[in-house]
Design a protein around this motif. Structure first.
Motif, PDB file in Angstrom:
ATOM      1  N   SER A  63       6.221   4.932 168.874  1.00 16.70           N
ATOM      2  CA  SER A  63       4.836   4.474 169.001  1.00 16.70           C
ATOM      3  C   SER A  63       4.618   3.011 168.652  1.00 16.70           C
ATOM      4  O   SER A  63       3.756   2.373 169.223  1.00 16.70           O
ATOM      5  CB  SER A  63       3.920   5.336 168.124  1.00 16.70           C
ATOM      6  OG  SER A  63       3.939   6.658 168.586  1.00 16.70           O
ATOM      7  N   HIS A  64       5.358   2.478 167.715  1.00 10.15           N
ATOM      8  CA  HIS A  64       5.087   1.129 167.233  1.00 10.15           C
ATOM      9  C   HIS A  64       6.367   0.293 167.186  1.00 10.15           C
ATOM     10  O   HIS A  64       7.369   0.747 166.647  1.00 10.15           O
ATOM     11  CB  HIS A  64       4.511   1.173 165.809  1.00 10.15           C
ATOM     12  CG  HIS A  64       3.201   1.883 165.719  1.00 10.15           C
ATOM     13  ND1 HIS A  64       2.017   1.266 166.005  1.00 10.15           N
ATOM     14  CD2 HIS A  64       2.896   3.157 165.388  1.00 10.15           C
ATOM     15  CE1 HIS A  64       1.027   2.134 165.846  1.00 10.15           C
ATOM     16  NE2 HIS A  64       1.538   3.293 165.472  1.00 10.15           N
ATOM     17  N   PRO A  65       6.320  -0.933 167.696  1.00  7.40           N
ATOM     18  CA  PRO A  65       7.475  -1.813 167.515  1.00  7.40           C
ATOM     19  C   PRO A  65       7.564  -2.230 166.052  1.00  7.40           C
ATOM     20  O   PRO A  65       6.546  -2.335 165.360  1.00  7.40           O
ATOM     21  CB  PRO A  65       7.164  -3.011 168.411  1.00  7.40           C
ATOM     22  CG  PRO A  65       5.711  -2.960 168.669  1.00  7.40           C
ATOM     23  CD  PRO A  65       5.256  -1.553 168.470  1.00  7.40           C
ATOM     24  N   CYS A  66       8.770  -2.454 165.563  1.00  2.64           N
ATOM     25  CA  CYS A  66       8.932  -2.884 164.179  1.00  2.64           C
ATOM     26  C   CYS A  66      10.252  -3.631 164.013  1.00  2.64           C
ATOM     27  O   CYS A  66      11.165  -3.496 164.822  1.00  2.64           O
ATOM     28  CB  CYS A  66       8.821  -1.716 163.214  1.00  2.64           C
ATOM     29  SG  CYS A  66       9.867  -0.339 163.591  1.00  2.64           S
ATOM     30  N   GLY A  67      10.324  -4.409 162.972  1.00  4.09           N
ATOM     31  CA  GLY A  67      11.498  -5.218 162.718  1.00  4.09           C
ATOM     32  C   GLY A  67      12.475  -4.593 161.743  1.00  4.09           C
ATOM     33  O   GLY A  67      13.594  -5.077 161.593  1.00  4.09           O
ATOM     34  N   LEU A  68      12.058  -3.539 161.071  1.00  2.42           N
ATOM     35  CA  LEU A  68      12.932  -2.852 160.121  1.00  2.42           C
ATOM     36  C   LEU A  68      12.725  -1.356 160.277  1.00  2.42           C
ATOM     37  O   LEU A  68      11.594  -0.868 160.181  1.00  2.42           O
ATOM     38  CB  LEU A  68      12.604  -3.268 158.683  1.00  2.42           C
ATOM     39  CG  LEU A  68      13.382  -2.567 157.568  1.00  2.42           C
ATOM     40  CD1 LEU A  68      14.871  -2.920 157.635  1.00  2.42           C
ATOM     41  CD2 LEU A  68      12.808  -2.920 156.202  1.00  2.42           C
ATOM     42  N   VAL A  69      13.816  -0.643 160.567  1.00  2.00           N
ATOM     43  CA  VAL A  69      13.751   0.817 160.673  1.00  2.00           C
ATOM     44  C   VAL A  69      14.772   1.399 159.716  1.00  2.00           C
ATOM     45  O   VAL A  69      15.934   0.987 159.703  1.00  2.00           O
ATOM     46  CB  VAL A  69      14.057   1.310 162.108  1.00  2.00           C
ATOM     47  CG1 VAL A  69      13.954   2.828 162.171  1.00  2.00           C
ATOM     48  CG2 VAL A  69      13.126   0.677 163.116  1.00  2.00           C
ATOM     49  N   LEU A  70      14.333   2.353 158.904  1.00  2.00           N
ATOM     50  CA  LEU A  70      15.217   3.038 157.970  1.00  2.00           C
ATOM     51  C   LEU A  70      15.293   4.509 158.350  1.00  2.00           C
ATOM     52  O   LEU A  70      14.270   5.197 158.349  1.00  2.00           O
ATOM     53  CB  LEU A  70      14.692   2.891 156.547  1.00  2.00           C
ATOM     54  CG  LEU A  70      14.606   1.427 156.098  1.00  2.00           C
ATOM     55  CD1 LEU A  70      13.165   0.995 156.028  1.00  2.00           C
ATOM     56  CD2 LEU A  70      15.291   1.231 154.797  1.00  2.00           C
ATOM     57  N   VAL A  71      16.469   4.961 158.715  1.00  2.00           N
ATOM     58  CA  VAL A  71      16.696   6.350 159.109  1.00  2.00           C
ATOM     59  C   VAL A  71      17.371   7.048 157.928  1.00  2.00           C
ATOM     60  O   VAL A  71      18.491   6.701 157.565  1.00  2.00           O
ATOM     61  CB  VAL A  71      17.579   6.434 160.377  1.00  2.00           C
ATOM     62  CG1 VAL A  71      17.800   7.884 160.773  1.00  2.00           C
ATOM     63  CG2 VAL A  71      16.959   5.635 161.517  1.00  2.00           C
ATOM     64  N   ASP A  72      16.682   7.997 157.337  1.00  2.00           N
ATOM     65  CA  ASP A  72      17.167   8.674 156.140  1.00  2.00           C
ATOM     66  C   ASP A  72      17.684  10.065 156.494  1.00  2.00           C
ATOM     67  O   ASP A  72      16.999  10.827 157.179  1.00  2.00           O
ATOM     68  CB  ASP A  72      16.019   8.780 155.134  1.00  2.00           C
ATOM     69  CG  ASP A  72      16.479   9.098 153.722  1.00  2.00           C
ATOM     70  OD1 ASP A  72      17.699   9.170 153.472  1.00  2.00           O
ATOM     71  OD2 ASP A  72      15.603   9.272 152.856  1.00  2.00           O
ATOM     72  N   ILE A  84      14.674  -1.517 149.470  1.00  2.00           N
ATOM     73  CA  ILE A  84      14.757  -2.390 150.638  1.00  2.00           C
ATOM     74  C   ILE A  84      13.364  -2.652 151.200  1.00  2.00           C
ATOM     75  O   ILE A  84      12.994  -3.802 151.469  1.00  2.00           O
ATOM     76  CB  ILE A  84      15.698  -1.783 151.700  1.00  2.00           C
ATOM     77  CG1 ILE A  84      17.142  -1.828 151.186  1.00  2.00           C
ATOM     78  CG2 ILE A  84      15.551  -2.504 153.038  1.00  2.00           C
ATOM     79  CD1 ILE A  84      18.110  -0.943 151.964  1.00  2.00           C
ATOM     80  N   ILE A  85      12.570  -1.598 151.341  1.00  2.00           N
ATOM     81  CA  ILE A  85      11.197  -1.771 151.838  1.00  2.00           C
ATOM     82  C   ILE A  85      10.394  -2.632 150.871  1.00  2.00           C
ATOM     83  O   ILE A  85       9.697  -3.568 151.274  1.00  2.00           O
ATOM     84  CB  ILE A  85      10.504  -0.413 152.052  1.00  2.00           C
ATOM     85  CG1 ILE A  85      11.198   0.370 153.171  1.00  2.00           C
ATOM     86  CG2 ILE A  85       9.023  -0.602 152.366  1.00  2.00           C
ATOM     87  CD1 ILE A  85      10.760   1.824 153.274  1.00  2.00           C
ATOM     88  N   GLY A  86      10.475  -2.328 149.583  1.00  2.00           N
ATOM     89  CA  GLY A  86       9.740  -3.097 148.576  1.00  2.00           C
ATOM     90  C   GLY A  86      10.124  -4.559 148.582  1.00  2.00           C
ATOM     91  O   GLY A  86       9.259  -5.444 148.499  1.00  2.00           O
TER      92      GLY A  86
END
Length: 174
Positions: free
Chosen positions: A121-130, A45-47
């Motif tokens: 700490s940082h805003p982001c548009g994609l977060v993956l919680v493993d 997904i990240i790739g």
């Protein structure tokens, strides 16, 4: 199974990948048994996002600092180096750290659930919680790790949180 990823070998991931690329769902929860390609799929997904977009900062959250570091150094670095386009887009030198990397100028952070600072700490548009089940329910008195993750995406209309875990306590897993 070593070698290139083949979704045909794990066809149950196809609808999850489709949901990730659908702009409507803001949160995707994946519950599977152990060793069912959760982490590898998160790498995919990240790739895919860092290759095809939408380009937005991303954050991978593991249960512990050691696990997040291992994910960054071992698994993610291996994926970057084995994918010529991603490796070409990856900033080297001081911007290439265990806790963050920049791909095509877009930040990818690696955090862990034991530190509210790492999760906010940082805003982001994609977060993956493993491995959500291996995390506490209140991080440093600031709340649930998934809620903290959701807060990271507020500034991104296409923001998405993906939570994956293998349940560990029947009837009580988060």
């Amino acid at each position: 199974e070593p070698g290139r990823w083949r979704t045909a070998r794990v066809p149950f991931w196809r609808p999850i990948y489709e949901a990730v690329n659908d702009p409507r769902p803001k949160t995707i929860v994946i519950i599977t048994g152990a060793q069912m390609s959760k982490t590898e799929s998160m790498l995919n997904i990240i790739g895919q996002r860092m290759t095809d977009g939408p380009y937005m900062p991303a954050l991978y959250i593991g249960p512990t600092a050691k696990q997040a570091s291992t994910m960054s150094r071992d698994r993610f670095d291996k994926m970057l180096r084995s994918t010529p386009l991603l490796w070409e887009r990856t900033a080297k030198g001081q911007q290439y750290k265990v806790t963050e990397k920049f791909i095509a100028g877009v930040r990818l952070g690696f955090g862990w659930a034991g530190s509210a600072t790492e999760l906010s700490s940082h805003p982001c548009g994609l977060v993956l919680v493993d491995e959500r089940d291996r995390m506490g329910s209140d991080i440093d008195g600031e709340g649930d790790p998934v809620q903290l993750a959701r807060a990271r995406t507020k500034n991104y209309p296409l923001g998405k949180v993906i939570v994956a875990s293998t349940p560990t306590v029947e009837g009580a897993s988060p």
